[in-house]
Design an enzyme around this catalytic site. Structure first.
Site, PDB file in Angstrom:
ATOM      1  N   ASP A  12      35.415  70.819  51.170  1.00 26.53           N
ATOM      2  CA  ASP A  12      36.711  71.316  50.705  1.00 26.53           C
ATOM      3  C   ASP A  12      36.917  70.831  49.273  1.00 26.53           C
ATOM      4  O   ASP A  12      36.008  70.254  48.652  1.00 26.53           O
ATOM      5  CB  ASP A  12      37.841  70.917  51.668  1.00 26.53           C
ATOM      6  CG  ASP A  12      38.189  69.434  51.607  1.00 26.53           C
ATOM      7  OD1 ASP A  12      37.488  68.672  50.908  1.00 26.53           O
ATOM      8  OD2 ASP A  12      39.174  69.033  52.264  1.00 26.53           O
ATOM      9  N   CYS A  69      34.477  66.235  53.064  1.00 28.41           N
ATOM     10  CA  CYS A  69      35.888  66.434  52.755  1.00 28.41           C
ATOM     11  C   CYS A  69      36.414  65.086  52.277  1.00 28.41           C
ATOM     12  O   CYS A  69      35.629  64.193  51.970  1.00 28.41           O
ATOM     13  CB  CYS A  69      36.667  67.011  53.949  1.00 28.41           C
ATOM     14  SG  CYS A  69      36.744  65.993  55.425  1.00 28.41           S
ATOM     15  N   THR A  71      38.059  62.509  53.728  1.00 30.12           N
ATOM     16  CA  THR A  71      37.668  61.390  54.590  1.00 30.12           C
ATOM     17  C   THR A  71      36.410  61.668  55.390  1.00 30.12           C
ATOM     18  O   THR A  71      35.822  60.741  55.955  1.00 30.12           O
ATOM     19  CB  THR A  71      38.782  61.107  55.615  1.00 30.12           C
ATOM     20  OG1 THR A  71      38.995  62.306  56.378  1.00 30.12           O
ATOM     21  CG2 THR A  71      40.071  60.679  54.920  1.00 30.12           C
ATOM     22  N   HIS A 102      18.383  57.823  66.801  1.00 28.12           N
ATOM     23  CA  HIS A 102      18.870  57.849  68.181  1.00 28.12           C
ATOM     24  C   HIS A 102      19.617  59.127  68.540  1.00 28.12           C
ATOM     25  O   HIS A 102      19.595  59.542  69.696  1.00 28.12           O
ATOM     26  CB  HIS A 102      19.801  56.654  68.433  1.00 28.12           C
ATOM     27  CG  HIS A 102      19.069  55.342  68.522  1.00 28.12           C
ATOM     28  ND1 HIS A 102      19.646  54.191  69.014  1.00 28.12           N
ATOM     29  CD2 HIS A 102      17.801  54.999  68.168  1.00 28.12           C
ATOM     30  CE1 HIS A 102      18.763  53.196  68.975  1.00 28.12           C
ATOM     31  NE2 HIS A 102      17.646  53.655  68.446  1.00 28.12           N
ATOM     32  N   HIS A 137      15.900  58.882  73.977  1.00 30.36           N
ATOM     33  CA  HIS A 137      17.021  59.448  73.235  1.00 30.36           C
ATOM     34  C   HIS A 137      17.095  60.971  73.370  1.00 30.36           C
ATOM     35  O   HIS A 137      18.166  61.560  73.214  1.00 30.36           O
ATOM     36  CB  HIS A 137      16.944  59.053  71.761  1.00 30.36           C
ATOM     37  CG  HIS A 137      16.926  57.571  71.565  1.00 30.36           C
ATOM     38  ND1 HIS A 137      17.997  56.779  71.896  1.00 30.36           N
ATOM     39  CD2 HIS A 137      15.957  56.735  71.119  1.00 30.36           C
ATOM     40  CE1 HIS A 137      17.701  55.517  71.645  1.00 30.36           C
ATOM     41  NE2 HIS A 137      16.465  55.456  71.173  1.00 30.36           N
TER      42      HIS A 137
END
Ligand code: RB5
Length: 146
Positions: A12, A69, A71, A102, A137
Site C-alpha cells: 500500500d 504495508c 505494519t 519450518h 514439517h
C-alpha cells in the site's frame, strides 16, 4: 511466462517507497519482479493489493510473493485467508529463516513503518536463500489446509 524465478510484490502507500527499493534488490539478485502495485504514495486500501498478490500465489501463478504495508499486519491478515498461502510477518532474521525452514512460507510480509531499509533488505535476502526442511514439517503445513 516462466514464473519460476519471478517474485510478485505488492504494497500500500505506507510502504510504497520500500517496495520500490526491494524491487531493485530483487532485480540485482537476478529475479524477475511482477509488481501488483500500488504505484505511488497516494492513500489506498492495503487489502486490494494483498488480495492480488496472495491470490496469485494461491493459484500457483507465482511461487513466492512479498507484501508490505505500514505494519505488515493488514497484509498478513489478508494473505493468510487464501488457501495454500503461508504468509510470514517478520522483522528479524531468525523468524524469517524459521518461516522458510519450518513453515515453508511462500509470502514474506514486512512492515515498512517497522523495519528500516537495511534490515528489510537483509530479511528479503535471508528469506530467498533459506530452504524448507520438509520431513515432519511437511505433515504440519499440509494439515493447515486439510
Ligand atoms: C495505512 O495507514 C496502514 O493502516 C496500513 O499500511 C497497514 O499498516 C495496515 O495494517
Amino acid at each position: 511466462m516462466d514464473t519460476g524465478k519471478t517474485i510478485i510484490i505488492g504494497s500500500d502507500h505506507a510502504a510504497f517507497g520500500l517496495k520500490e527499493k526491494i524491487k531493485d534488490l530483487l532485480f540485482n539478485l537476478g529475479y524477475r519482479v511482477e509488481d501488483a502495485g500500488t504505484d505511488s504514495d497516494a492513500s489506498v486500501n492495503y487489502a486490494d493489493y494483498g488480495k492480488k498478490v496472495a491470490g496469485a500465489v494461491s493459484k500457483g501463478e507465482f511461487p513466492k510473493g512479498i507484501l508490505l504495508c505500514g505494519t505488515g499486519l493488514g497484509m498478513s491478515m489478508v494473505a493468510n485467508r487464501f488457501s495454500g498461502v503461508r504468509a510470514a510477518l517478520c522483522s528479524d532474521v531468525f523468524s524469517v529463516q524459521m518461516s522458510r525452514q519450518h513453515n515453508d512460507s511462500n509470502v514474506l510480509v514486512l512492515g515498512g513503518r517497522v523495519v528500516g531499509d537495511i534490515l528489510a533488505f537483509e530479511l528479503v535476502k535471508a528469506w530467498l536463500k533459506t530452504e524448507f526442511e520438509g520431513g515432519r514439517h511437511l505433515d504440519r503445513i499440509q494439515s493447515i489446509d486439510a
